[in-house]
Motif scaffolding. Structure first.
Motif, PDB file in Angstrom:
ATOM      1  N   THR A 300       0.859  -1.184   0.000  1.00  0.00           N
ATOM      2  CA  THR A 300       0.000   0.000   0.000  1.00  0.00           C
ATOM      3  C   THR A 300       0.896   1.234   0.000  1.00  0.00           C
ATOM      4  O   THR A 300       2.100   1.143   0.302  1.00  0.00           O
ATOM      5  CB  THR A 300      -0.892   0.011   1.240  1.00  0.00           C
ATOM      6  N   PRO A 301       0.351   2.414  -0.319  1.00  0.00           N
ATOM      7  CA  PRO A 301       1.190   3.620  -0.290  1.00  0.00           C
ATOM      8  C   PRO A 301       1.887   3.834   1.052  1.00  0.00           C
ATOM      9  O   PRO A 301       3.067   4.210   1.083  1.00  0.00           O
ATOM     10  CB  PRO A 301       0.186   4.738  -0.586  1.00  0.00           C
ATOM     11  N   LEU A 302       1.186   3.571   2.158  1.00  0.00           N
ATOM     12  CA  LEU A 302       1.805   3.734   3.464  1.00  0.00           C
ATOM     13  C   LEU A 302       2.927   2.716   3.663  1.00  0.00           C
ATOM     14  O   LEU A 302       3.992   3.040   4.200  1.00  0.00           O
ATOM     15  CB  LEU A 302       0.756   3.577   4.570  1.00  0.00           C
ATOM     16  N   GLY A 303       2.695   1.490   3.218  1.00  0.00           N
ATOM     17  CA  GLY A 303       3.721   0.465   3.323  1.00  0.00           C
ATOM     18  C   GLY A 303       4.937   0.782   2.480  1.00  0.00           C
ATOM     19  O   GLY A 303       6.087   0.539   2.903  1.00  0.00           O
ATOM     20  N   GLU A 304       4.714   1.326   1.292  1.00  0.00           N
ATOM     21  CA  GLU A 304       5.833   1.695   0.419  1.00  0.00           C
ATOM     22  C   GLU A 304       6.682   2.799   1.049  1.00  0.00           C
ATOM     23  O   GLU A 304       7.914   2.781   0.953  1.00  0.00           O
ATOM     24  CB  GLU A 304       5.290   2.124  -0.938  1.00  0.00           C
TER      25      GLU A 304
END
Length: 363
Positions: A300-304
């Motif tokens: 996800t964007p947060l994970g990236e």
């Protein structure tokens, strides 16, 4: 007091600008390695990945070449090459092989010093480039000749993988460009006009990378094999190699234009980039061996963003003084016992300023 107001520390022979460039480039190296598993599900990550890979290793090769201009086969410099490049290669190539055997439960995995594993190819390249430096400095037009060798490597599938020759020759032109540069060239690239021009150029490169992300194979940027390995006819290397060379130089200039000139909190870490380069591969390979990226939230964007922050943090820590103190005996060993005692002469004294000026070879 702002960072801009902090004067550079009195460290003779080191330039804060180049230490900053080395640190920032090694951070891009580990980010690229950390992003690779995320590129399969994100067009944005793929675009950033392609943009970074288009120039980050060329930039390191160029900086390495710039600091190799004084290499002349003098005993002191040969000793530095052996202890700072050859010995770490032997130690870490062996260590990576043993690590693979343990992690993959494969005791029969061969140790081959002629087939560099993962990140070790750069030390082979640096050794070959440094040893051939006097040849390049003797030539009237070294860059076109180096580029010609890179083209020949790109169109030669039979070259094979021994000593990572494809990569050694593929990135050779950037090292040779570094040999031809002078301080005034960096002054030009750091001008206000150059910095302003770098912004639209960098944004344009990122936009193009986003456009081609669904179908472009990043293997073109690795220089790991000939163009036939990318499914293209051999003659395509006559066009793609110079084109990728020009693109990498352009993006490297844009990157160097925005490298801070003055001492920053990370400047001293630039002296430890070889440590970060050699050590981070264990963590990157661990993430592949034990499937750290199987967690869906990382994609996800947060994970990236979390992966990026972790990569920057890890590389920063690996370049710090405590880590360097622990691993100095294998990354920068003195090995006085292995060399004849140098004569006490003016020639020896003449070597010292150049040797101090050249930082540890970047990754």
């Amino acid at each position: 007091m702002s960072h801009e107001d902090v004067p550079p520390p009195a460290r003779p022979g080191r330039d804060a600008y180049f230490d900053n460039a080395k640190y920032l480039t090694i951070v891009l190296v580990v980010c690229g390695h950390a992003w690779e598993p995320l590129t399969y599900g994100s067009r944005t990550v793929t675009a950033v990945y392609l943009t970074v890979y288009a120039f980050h290793m060329p930039a390191f090769a160029l900086i390495s070449g710039y600091f190799s201009r004084s290499f002349d086969m003098a005993p002191g410099r040969l000793r530095r090459l052996l202890t700072g490049v050859v010995v770490p290669y032997l130690v870490f190539e062996t260590a990576y092989t043993l690590f693979y055997r343990w992690a993959q439960d494969d005791p029969g995995y061969p140790l081959s010093l002629l087939d560099p594993w993962y990140v070790m190819w750069f030390l082979v390249a640096l050794f070959v480039w440094r040893m051939t430096t006097p040849v390049w400095l003797a030539l009237r037009h070294p860059v076109p000749i180096a580029l010609g060798l890179a083209v020949l490597a790109a169109v030669s599938p039979e070259l094979g993988g021994d000593l990572a020759l494809q990569r050694v020759l593929g990135f050779l032109p950037f090292f040779v460009v570094g040999l031809t540069l002078r301080p005034e060239h960096f002054e030009r690239v750091r001008s206000r006009g150059a910095r302003l021009l770098a912004l639209p150029v960098g944004a344009g490169a990122l936009a193009v990378a986003y456009g081609v992300a669904p179908w472009f194979d990043a293997g073109w940027l690795y220089h790991r094999g000939s163009v036939t390995g990318q499914g293209a006819p051999a003659w395509a290397g006559l066009l793609t190699t110079p084109a990728l060379f020009a693109l990498a130089l352009l993006l490297t200039a844009c990157f160097l234009a925005w490298v801070p000139r003055r001492h920053r909190w990370f400047t001293t870490l630039g002296a430890g980039t070889m440590y970060g380069y050699l050590l981070h591969g264990f963590l990157i390979k661990s993430s592949r061996f034990w499937n750290w990226y199987d967690r869906p939230w990382l994609h996800t964007p947060l994970g990236e963003l979390a992966v990026t922050a972790a990569a920057v943090t890890v590389m920063t820590l690996l370049c710090t003084s405590p880590v360097r103190a622990v691993f100095r005996y294998v990354v920068e060993p003195r090995m006085d016992w292995a060399f004849v005692r140098p004569p006490r002469s003016g020639a020896r004294a003449a070597e010292r300023p150049a040797d101090r000026a050249a930082p540890a070879p970047p990754a």
